[in-house]
Write a protein that holds these residues in place. Structure first.
Motif, PDB file in Angstrom:
ATOM      1  N   VAL A   1       2.010 -31.513  15.314  1.00 28.41           N
ATOM      2  CA  VAL A   1       0.757 -32.231  15.480  1.00 28.41           C
ATOM      3  C   VAL A   1      -0.391 -31.247  15.329  1.00 28.41           C
ATOM      4  CG1 VAL A   1      -0.642 -33.583  17.062  1.00 28.41           C
ATOM      5  CG2 VAL A   1       1.838 -33.898  17.026  1.00 28.41           C
ATOM      6  N   ARG A   2      -1.346 -31.591  14.491  1.00 29.93           N
ATOM      7  CA  ARG A   2      -2.441 -30.668  14.215  1.00 29.93           C
ATOM      8  C   ARG A   2      -3.476 -30.716  15.327  1.00 29.93           C
ATOM      9  NH1 ARG A   2      -5.073 -29.362   8.407  1.00 29.93           N
ATOM     10  NH2 ARG A   2      -6.684 -27.928   9.100  1.00 29.93           N
ATOM     11  N   VAL A   3      -3.572 -29.662  16.092  1.00 33.79           N
ATOM     12  CA  VAL A   3      -4.561 -29.510  17.143  1.00 33.79           C
ATOM     13  C   VAL A   3      -5.356 -28.253  16.824  1.00 33.79           C
ATOM     14  CG1 VAL A   3      -4.974 -29.231  19.602  1.00 33.79           C
ATOM     15  CG2 VAL A   3      -3.026 -30.591  18.812  1.00 33.79           C
ATOM     16  N   PRO A   4      -6.629 -28.384  16.424  1.00 33.65           N
ATOM     17  CA  PRO A   4      -7.380 -27.208  15.979  1.00 33.65           C
ATOM     18  C   PRO A   4      -7.467 -26.135  17.065  1.00 33.65           C
ATOM     19  CG  PRO A   4      -8.536 -29.229  15.398  1.00 33.65           C
ATOM     20  CD  PRO A   4      -7.407 -29.620  16.321  1.00 33.65           C
ATOM     21  N   PRO A   5      -7.088 -24.905  16.762  1.00 37.66           N
ATOM     22  CA  PRO A   5      -7.255 -23.817  17.730  1.00 37.66           C
ATOM     23  C   PRO A   5      -8.719 -23.415  17.815  1.00 37.66           C
ATOM     24  CG  PRO A   5      -6.414 -22.970  15.656  1.00 37.66           C
ATOM     25  CD  PRO A   5      -6.454 -24.462  15.509  1.00 37.66           C
TER      26      PRO A   5
ATOM     27  N   ALA B   1       6.778 -21.301   7.402  1.00 38.16           N
ATOM     28  CA  ALA B   1       5.352 -21.483   7.132  1.00 38.16           C
ATOM     29  C   ALA B   1       4.594 -20.164   7.258  1.00 38.16           C
ATOM     30  CB  ALA B   1       4.770 -22.521   8.097  1.00 38.16           C
ATOM     31  N   ILE B   2       4.958 -19.346   8.249  1.00 38.17           N
ATOM     32  CA  ILE B   2       4.313 -18.040   8.405  1.00 38.17           C
ATOM     33  C   ILE B   2       4.653 -17.141   7.227  1.00 38.17           C
ATOM     34  CG2 ILE B   2       4.299 -15.940   9.812  1.00 38.17           C
ATOM     35  CD1 ILE B   2       4.613 -17.727  12.269  1.00 38.17           C
ATOM     36  N   MET B   3       5.898 -17.199   6.774  1.00 36.50           N
ATOM     37  CA  MET B   3       6.293 -16.435   5.585  1.00 36.50           C
ATOM     38  C   MET B   3       5.430 -16.825   4.385  1.00 36.50           C
ATOM     39  SD  MET B   3       9.037 -14.297   5.704  1.00 36.50           S
ATOM     40  CE  MET B   3       9.950 -14.542   4.173  1.00 36.50           C
ATOM     41  N   ARG B   4       5.148 -18.105   4.252  1.00 34.77           N
ATOM     42  CA  ARG B   4       4.340 -18.592   3.132  1.00 34.77           C
ATOM     43  C   ARG B   4       2.904 -18.088   3.207  1.00 34.77           C
ATOM     44  NH1 ARG B   4       3.568 -24.168   4.435  1.00 34.77           N
ATOM     45  NH2 ARG B   4       1.751 -23.330   5.550  1.00 34.77           N
ATOM     46  N   ASP B   5       2.329 -18.083   4.413  1.00 37.29           N
ATOM     47  CA  ASP B   5       0.914 -17.769   4.558  1.00 37.29           C
ATOM     48  C   ASP B   5       0.630 -16.292   4.821  1.00 37.29           C
ATOM     49  OD1 ASP B   5       0.367 -20.445   4.213  1.00 37.29           O
ATOM     50  OD2 ASP B   5       0.213 -20.881   6.366  1.00 37.29           O
ATOM     51  N   ALA B   6       1.647 -15.533   5.237  1.00 36.26           N
ATOM     52  CA  ALA B   6       1.441 -14.139   5.633  1.00 36.26           C
ATOM     53  C   ALA B   6       0.805 -13.278   4.556  1.00 36.26           C
ATOM     54  CB  ALA B   6       2.752 -13.523   6.108  1.00 36.26           C
TER      55      ALA B   6
ATOM     56  N   SER C   1      -7.159 -19.884  21.751  1.00 30.30           N
ATOM     57  CA  SER C   1      -6.470 -20.842  22.615  1.00 30.30           C
ATOM     58  C   SER C   1      -6.181 -22.114  21.818  1.00 30.30           C
ATOM     59  CB  SER C   1      -7.308 -21.175  23.851  1.00 30.30           C
ATOM     60  OG  SER C   1      -8.507 -21.837  23.478  1.00 30.30           O
ATOM     61  N   ARG C   2      -5.362 -22.976  22.401  1.00 34.39           N
ATOM     62  CA  ARG C   2      -4.963 -24.226  21.754  1.00 34.39           C
ATOM     63  C   ARG C   2      -4.314 -23.958  20.397  1.00 34.39           C
ATOM     64  NH1 ARG C   2     -10.007 -28.226  21.914  1.00 34.39           N
ATOM     65  NH2 ARG C   2      -8.817 -29.049  20.156  1.00 34.39           N
ATOM     66  N   LEU C   3      -3.582 -22.869  20.321  1.00 28.64           N
ATOM     67  CA  LEU C   3      -2.871 -22.566  19.079  1.00 28.64           C
ATOM     68  C   LEU C   3      -1.496 -23.211  19.166  1.00 28.64           C
ATOM     69  CD1 LEU C   3      -2.666 -21.241  16.379  1.00 28.64           C
ATOM     70  CD2 LEU C   3      -2.170 -19.068  17.480  1.00 28.64           C
TER      71      LEU C   3
ATOM     72  N   GLY D   1      -1.451 -25.796  13.713  1.00 26.97           N
ATOM     73  CA  GLY D   1      -2.694 -25.041  13.757  1.00 26.97           C
ATOM     74  C   GLY D   1      -2.832 -23.976  12.689  1.00 26.97           C
ATOM     75  N   LEU D   2      -1.782 -23.721  11.914  1.00 24.52           N
ATOM     76  CA  LEU D   2      -1.834 -22.636  10.927  1.00 24.52           C
ATOM     77  C   LEU D   2      -2.960 -22.801   9.912  1.00 24.52           C
ATOM     78  CD1 LEU D   2       1.926 -21.832  10.147  1.00 24.52           C
ATOM     79  CD2 LEU D   2       0.397 -20.787  11.821  1.00 24.52           C
ATOM     80  N   PRO D   3      -3.228 -24.003   9.375  1.00 29.34           N
ATOM     81  CA  PRO D   3      -4.304 -24.118   8.386  1.00 29.34           C
ATOM     82  C   PRO D   3      -5.679 -23.764   8.935  1.00 29.34           C
ATOM     83  CG  PRO D   3      -2.862 -26.035   8.290  1.00 29.34           C
ATOM     84  CD  PRO D   3      -2.497 -25.270   9.536  1.00 29.34           C
ATOM     85  N   ASP D   4      -5.846 -23.798  10.258  1.00 28.62           N
ATOM     86  CA  ASP D   4      -7.146 -23.509  10.859  1.00 28.62           C
ATOM     87  C   ASP D   4      -7.338 -22.030  11.178  1.00 28.62           C
ATOM     88  OD1 ASP D   4      -8.157 -26.318  11.189  1.00 28.62           O
ATOM     89  OD2 ASP D   4      -6.339 -26.473  12.388  1.00 28.62           O
ATOM     90  N   LEU D   5      -6.318 -21.213  10.952  1.00 33.18           N
ATOM     91  CA  LEU D   5      -6.409 -19.811  11.353  1.00 33.18           C
ATOM     92  C   LEU D   5      -7.323 -18.957  10.474  1.00 33.18           C
ATOM     93  CD1 LEU D   5      -2.788 -18.913  12.517  1.00 33.18           C
ATOM     94  CD2 LEU D   5      -4.843 -19.169  13.903  1.00 33.18           C
ATOM     95  N   PRO D   6      -7.341 -19.099   9.153  1.00 40.48           N
ATOM     96  CA  PRO D   6      -8.165 -18.188   8.343  1.00 40.48           C
ATOM     97  C   PRO D   6      -9.629 -18.070   8.770  1.00 40.48           C
ATOM     98  CG  PRO D   6      -6.642 -19.351   6.927  1.00 40.48           C
ATOM     99  CD  PRO D   6      -6.492 -19.959   8.291  1.00 40.48           C
ATOM    100  N   PRO D   7     -10.336 -19.184   9.069  1.00 40.44           N
ATOM    101  CA  PRO D   7     -11.724 -19.001   9.530  1.00 40.44           C
ATOM    102  C   PRO D   7     -11.819 -18.203  10.830  1.00 40.44           C
ATOM    103  CG  PRO D   7     -11.327 -21.282   8.868  1.00 40.44           C
ATOM    104  CD  PRO D   7      -9.991 -20.607   8.917  1.00 40.44           C
ATOM    105  N   LEU D   8     -10.844 -18.421  11.725  1.00 42.20           N
ATOM    106  CA  LEU D   8     -10.853 -17.655  12.975  1.00 42.20           C
ATOM    107  C   LEU D   8     -10.557 -16.188  12.699  1.00 42.20           C
ATOM    108  CD1 LEU D   8      -8.899 -20.125  15.316  1.00 42.20           C
ATOM    109  CD2 LEU D   8     -11.356 -19.997  14.866  1.00 42.20           C
ATOM    110  N   PHE D   9      -9.622 -15.923  11.799  1.00 46.06           N
ATOM    111  CA  PHE D   9      -9.337 -14.538  11.410  1.00 46.06           C
ATOM    112  C   PHE D   9     -10.589 -13.861  10.865  1.00 46.06           C
ATOM    113  CE2 PHE D   9      -4.602 -15.585  10.511  1.00 46.06           C
ATOM    114  CZ  PHE D   9      -4.279 -15.317  11.818  1.00 46.06           C
TER     115      PHE D   9
END
Length: 210
Positions: free
Chosen positions: A47-51, A108-113, A182-184, A189-197
């Motif tokens: 379930v997509r919950v934005p971090p 999924a992490i392997m794909r985006d890493a 938080s809320r990761l 939540g993976l698609p929302d990580l790049p802006p936070l990074f």
């Protein structure tokens, strides 16, 4: 509703930590891969919950650790520690092969890493298992050898230091080794990580030196 009750039971079993010697139960015989079925049809990690970023004054230091680094061709010969990761934005992935929800998250992490690494983010996975035997074969069956360190926490001590024994669990650390997001909620939540990074990297992180 018996079908709903059985599905929820499977979901809770998928999220619970494995116990050594626990019996293997085959559920839903008509489904070839019950774990994948559960992940696809009922899984809070899907379930997509934005971090969100934790405000600077509220960030707390992540517990320190030093763990052996897994090598595909032999026993660990060195350790990696949290202080070594200072100055980097870090994504920590806590997982186990006995956790059905961990496997698609790992893929999924392997794909985006690679994209995260290009940004200057350090990805580190921490395997909470007593025996990492057969890990190379597992990786080959799930996307190949990871392009990031795999640390072995045989007793799950780091995860326990966070007050939990459940996984998968993701943590993002800022350049000072503090919990920064938080809320990761994992996969969703993976698609929302790049802006936070990018926000964390702009605060002063440097690209990973190899």
């Amino acid at each position: 509703m018996p079908a709903t009750r059985h599905l929820l039971l499977i979901a809770f079993l998928a999220c619970a930590p494995a116990r050594a010697g626990a019996a293997q139960v085959t559920l839903i015989p008509a489904v070839k891969d019950p774990a994948s079925f559960v992940f696809a049809h009922w899984n809070p990690w899907a379930v997509r919950v934005p971090p969100i970023l934790i405000p600077e004054p509220a960030r707390q230091a992540f517990p320190r650790f030093a763990l052996p680094v897994w090598l595909p061709d032999g026993p660990p010969v060195r350790t990696a520690s949290l202080p070594e990761l200072g100055g980097h934005v870090v994504l920590l992935d806590f997982w186990s092969r006995s956790c059905p929800a961990c496997v698609p998250l790992h893929e999924a992490i392997m794909r985006d890493a690679p994209g995260w690494k290009a940004m200057g983010v350090e990805v580190v996975t921490i395997l909470s298992e007593e025996d990492p035997a057969g890990l190379a074969d597992f990786f080959e069956a799930h996307g190949g050898l990871p392009p990031f360190p795999v640390l072995i926490d045989r007793r799950g001590a780091v995860l326990a230091s966070l007050g939990t024994a459940y996984f998968p669990r993701l943590e993002v650390l800022d350049i000072y080794g503090r919990r920064a997001v938080s809320r990761l909620d994992g996969y969703g939540g993976l698609p929302d990580l790049p802006p936070l990074f990018r926000t964390l990297l702009a605060a002063g992180a440097r690209p990973v030196a190899r």
